[in-house]
Design a protein around this motif. Structure first.
Motif, PDB file in Angstrom:
ATOM      1  N   GLU A 118       0.841  -1.208   0.000  1.00 30.81           N
ATOM      2  CA  GLU A 118       0.000   0.000   0.000  1.00 30.81           C
ATOM      3  C   GLU A 118       0.872   1.253   0.000  1.00 30.81           C
ATOM      4  N   TYR A 119       1.959   1.208   0.765  1.00 34.17           N
ATOM      5  CA  TYR A 119       2.834   2.383   0.810  1.00 34.17           C
ATOM      6  C   TYR A 119       3.475   2.640  -0.565  1.00 34.17           C
ATOM      7  N   LEU A 120       3.948   1.561  -1.171  1.00 34.21           N
ATOM      8  CA  LEU A 120       4.555   1.726  -2.505  1.00 34.21           C
ATOM      9  C   LEU A 120       3.515   2.269  -3.491  1.00 34.21           C
ATOM     10  N   ASN A 121       2.301   1.804  -3.377  1.00 33.35           N
ATOM     11  CA  ASN A 121       1.237   2.313  -4.255  1.00 33.35           C
ATOM     12  C   ASN A 121       1.036   3.809  -4.068  1.00 33.35           C
ATOM     13  N   SER A 122       1.268   4.272  -2.824  1.00 35.58           N
ATOM     14  CA  SER A 122       1.034   5.699  -2.559  1.00 35.58           C
ATOM     15  C   SER A 122       2.183   6.577  -3.062  1.00 35.58           C
ATOM     16  N   ILE A 123       3.377   5.989  -3.271  1.00 33.60           N
ATOM     17  CA  ILE A 123       4.503   6.837  -3.723  1.00 33.60           C
ATOM     18  C   ILE A 123       4.870   6.609  -5.194  1.00 33.60           C
ATOM     19  N   ARG A 124       4.403   5.529  -5.768  1.00 27.25           N
ATOM     20  CA  ARG A 124       4.809   5.258  -7.148  1.00 27.25           C
ATOM     21  C   ARG A 124       4.014   6.124  -8.119  1.00 27.25           C
ATOM     22  N   VAL A 125       4.595   6.294  -9.310  1.00 28.72           N
ATOM     23  CA  VAL A 125       3.948   7.128 -10.324  1.00 28.72           C
ATOM     24  C   VAL A 125       3.308   6.193 -11.342  1.00 28.72           C
ATOM     25  N   ILE A 136      10.401   2.803 -15.592  1.00 32.77           N
ATOM     26  CA  ILE A 136      10.070   1.541 -14.911  1.00 32.77           C
ATOM     27  C   ILE A 136      10.319   1.660 -13.403  1.00 32.77           C
ATOM     28  N   VAL A 137      11.410   2.348 -13.033  1.00 33.92           N
ATOM     29  CA  VAL A 137      11.713   2.469 -11.596  1.00 33.92           C
ATOM     30  C   VAL A 137      10.688   3.374 -10.919  1.00 33.92           C
ATOM     31  N   ILE A 138      10.416   4.521 -11.548  1.00 32.78           N
ATOM     32  CA  ILE A 138       9.464   5.464 -10.950  1.00 32.78           C
ATOM     33  C   ILE A 138       8.083   4.818 -10.820  1.00 32.78           C
ATOM     34  N   GLY A 142       8.536   5.256  -7.140  1.00 32.14           N
ATOM     35  CA  GLY A 142       8.435   6.714  -7.053  1.00 32.14           C
ATOM     36  C   GLY A 142       9.765   7.425  -7.257  1.00 32.14           C
ATOM     37  N   LYS A 143       9.682   8.782  -7.230  1.00 33.42           N
ATOM     38  CA  LYS A 143      10.847   9.588  -7.639  1.00 33.42           C
ATOM     39  C   LYS A 143      11.967   9.644  -6.607  1.00 33.42           C
ATOM     40  N   GLU A 144      11.605   9.671  -5.320  1.00 36.23           N
ATOM     41  CA  GLU A 144      12.646   9.882  -4.302  1.00 36.23           C
ATOM     42  C   GLU A 144      13.651   8.724  -4.271  1.00 36.23           C
ATOM     43  N   ILE A 145      13.128   7.518  -4.271  1.00 33.90           N
ATOM     44  CA  ILE A 145      14.027   6.344  -4.266  1.00 33.90           C
ATOM     45  C   ILE A 145      14.780   6.285  -5.591  1.00 33.90           C
ATOM     46  N   TYR A 146      14.086   6.608  -6.667  1.00 33.71           N
ATOM     47  CA  TYR A 146      14.761   6.626  -7.971  1.00 33.71           C
ATOM     48  C   TYR A 146      15.989   7.544  -7.931  1.00 33.71           C
TER      49      TYR A 146
END
Ligand SMILES: Cc1cc2nc3c(=O)[nH]c(=O)nc-3n(C[C@H](O)[C@H](O)[C@H](O)COP(=O)(O)OP(=O)(O)OC[C@H]3O[C@@H](n4cnc5c(N)ncnc54)[C@H](O)[C@@H]3O)c2cc1C
Length: 372
Positions: A118-125, A136-138, A142-146
């Motif tokens: 759920e958390y990844l769903n909230s930060i991914r684009v 693919i990474v974003i 999401g952008k911050e980890i990318y």
């Protein structure tokens, strides 16, 4: 007289040499331009007494019982799980990214896989069909980890940003919602107990195999004498680069000896954002060698040098295709292995490919039918 010439004594050429000599009872000549067998998997004891991998860390792992059983004829194993960390803003994080990485990085407390999903769903684009490695990474994290974990590491490694690389390059790197911090999840993970060099020496000990080192394919003049040639070198070089060069990334290795038992706590620490090197490898953690000193290796990606990583871009695949088509017209020559196929392949994959080539094709070839 040898009926067969094998060019390249890495895993591809050596497995084929072993199979042909022992199962078909054929004499063969195995050449390598380097001064050792083992190809990129070669290891040796350095002046500091430490067993190190000459061409970067080679972590053996496989899901294939067949490959493992085959290689086990030539070595005993030290079962070991590989664990790697990445350094971001001075902190060390588990890599591949897992739930602990996410918790530590965002200073949160996800407790289970569902919460992490759920958390990844909230930060991914949301990107419907990612066209490159950045997308693919974003779309996964999401952008911050990318930005912190992927962007600069990829640039150092490839001299290309993820947006200029095929999606598969970064798609290969898993994102885990559990806390598994092993580098790989293959069922079998192990190092040859007394090194890859010993494994290769045992594999090639059949007197029917003549090994000639420091010998380039170009120096072999009597090619017509061979009934079969197995070529595991660079396919573009074989054809004198007539369709252009197939580009590779290379590495420069900076070796440091230390008079202490260990230098760092992990066999590998990656540095995505600091320094010119990508990683520091201390292979002693996984070889299990017990001596009071150690050696570390810093890896600097370079454009020139030994061909290590094929650059996965559409234009390069197109050049390769031309060579592949040309190669098919040469009936007496088989092109196989990571350089001949212009493909990043793990050790277990090339061993599996060589075993399959032997069983499905060479065993059936008439010229290899009776012993010499
Ligand atoms: C930095 C790095 C790290 C890696 N880490 C891992 C890992 O952790 N785990 C894993 O499973 N795999 C790893 N690999 C992949 C592994 O190295 C390959 O799977 C393996 O080397 C492939 O074997 P090969 O025989 O096809 O090629 P190679 O091992 O490259 O052997 C080819 C041989 O052919 C010789 N040759 C080429 N041209 C000629 C010529 N014209 N005349 C004479 N000889 C020639 C070369 O000198 C070389 O010795 C890594 C690769 C790299 C580059």
């Amino acid at each position: 007289m040898n009926d067969i010439l094998i060019v390249g004594a890495g895993f591809t050429g050596s497995v084929l040499a072993e199979r042909i000599s022992s199962k078909l009872n054929k004499k063969l000549l195995l050449i390598d331009r380097r001064d050792h067998v083992g190809g990129n998997s070669f290891d040796y004891y350095n002046d500091n007494g430490v067993l190190i991998h000459k061409y970067g860390p080679h972590y053996f792992r496989t899901n294939s019982d067949k490959v493992f059983q085959y290689l086990s004829q030539f070595t005993k194993w030290r079962h070991v799980e590989y664990r790697v960390r990445t350094s971001v803003d001075g902190n060390l994080y588990p890599i591949p990214i897992n739930r602990d990485t996410i918790n530590q990085f965002f200073k949160i407390h996800l407790k289970n896989e569902q919460q992490t999903k759920e958390y990844l769903n909230s930060i991914r684009v949301e990107i419907e069909k990612p066209k490159n490695s950045e997308e693919i990474v974003i779309s996964k994290v999401g952008k911050e980890i990318y930005e912190k974990f992927f962007k600069n590491y990829t640039f150092k490694q490839w001299n290309l940003y993820p947006k200029d690389l095929d999606p598969e390059v970064c798609a290969r790197i898993p994102i885990r919602i559990n806390t598994d911090d092993r580098y790989f999840t293959d069922e079998i993970q192990a190092m040859p107990v007394d090194g890859y060099h010993s494994l290769f020496n045992r594999m090639l000990k059949n007197p029917k195999i003549t090994v000639k080192l420091n010998t380039d394919f170009k120096e072999i003049k009597n090619l017509d004498d061979f009934k079969l040639i197995i070529f595991t070198g660079c396919i573009d070089e074989f054809f004198n680069f007539k369709f252009g060069r197939l580009p590779y990334r290379s590495l420069r290795f900076e070796i440091e000896n230390h008079q202490q038992e260990f230098y760092q706590n992990w066999s590998q620490i990656n540095y995505p954002n600091d320094f010119d090197y990508t990683r520091i490898v201390e292979i002693k953690h996984v070889t299990g060698q017990k001596i009071p000193n150690t050696t570390i290796v810093k890896e600097y990606p370079e454009a020139e040098g030994d061909p290590f990583y094929p650059i996965p871009r559409k234009q390069n695949h197109e050049i390769y295709k031309k060579y592949e088509d040309e190669a098919k017209s040469l009936k007496k020559i088989i092109f196989v292995g990571r350089l001949a196929q212009y493909k990043y392949l793990n050790m277990d994959q090339v061993v599996a490919n060589s075993l399959e080539l032997f069983e499905k094709i060479l065993l059936k070839k008439e010229i290899l039918g009776k012993g010499s």
